[in-house]
Design a protein around this motif. Structure first.
Motif, PDB file in Angstrom:
ATOM      1  N   ALA A   1      -0.173  -0.915   3.429  1.00  0.00           N
ATOM      2  CA  ALA A   1       0.971  -1.547   2.765  1.00  0.00           C
ATOM      3  C   ALA A   1       2.021  -1.981   3.779  1.00  0.00           C
ATOM      4  N   GLU A   2       2.269  -1.133   4.785  1.00  0.00           N
ATOM      5  CA  GLU A   2       3.236  -1.477   5.838  1.00  0.00           C
ATOM      6  C   GLU A   2       2.774  -2.702   6.617  1.00  0.00           C
ATOM      7  N   PHE A   3       1.503  -2.729   6.990  1.00  0.00           N
ATOM      8  CA  PHE A   3       0.962  -3.848   7.745  1.00  0.00           C
ATOM      9  C   PHE A   3       1.005  -5.137   6.924  1.00  0.00           C
ATOM     10  N   CYS A   4       0.593  -5.056   5.666  1.00  0.00           N
ATOM     11  CA  CYS A   4       0.553  -6.249   4.812  1.00  0.00           C
ATOM     12  C   CYS A   4       1.944  -6.745   4.423  1.00  0.00           C
ATOM     13  N   GLY A   5       2.942  -5.883   4.530  1.00  0.00           N
ATOM     14  CA  GLY A   5       4.302  -6.271   4.179  1.00  0.00           C
ATOM     15  C   GLY A   5       5.075  -6.947   5.295  1.00  0.00           C
TER      16      GLY A   5
END
Length: 55
Positions: free
Chosen positions: A29-33
């Motif tokens: 989620a952090e990477f995709c955000g």
């Protein structure tokens, strides 16, 4: 694509299975955000024949 992201050290593979990958949902989620995700991924992706400068 996931293997290239792992190879660049951007995600960690939590699986011992060579046929697949497993990632911590929070890290994904952090990477995709990331706001610059498209540019960030494109910077580490080799060009295909259609995008090569000599075409």
């Amino acid at each position: 694509m996931a293997r290239r992201i792992i190879a660049r050290g951007l995600l960690v593979d939590l699986s011992g299975n060579p046929q697949g990958t497993l990632h911590h949902p929070g890290r994904v989620a952090e990477f995709c955000g990331r706001e610059n995700l498209a540019e960030f991924v494109a910077a580490g992706t080799p060009l295909g024949l259609a995008q090569a400068p000599w075409v």
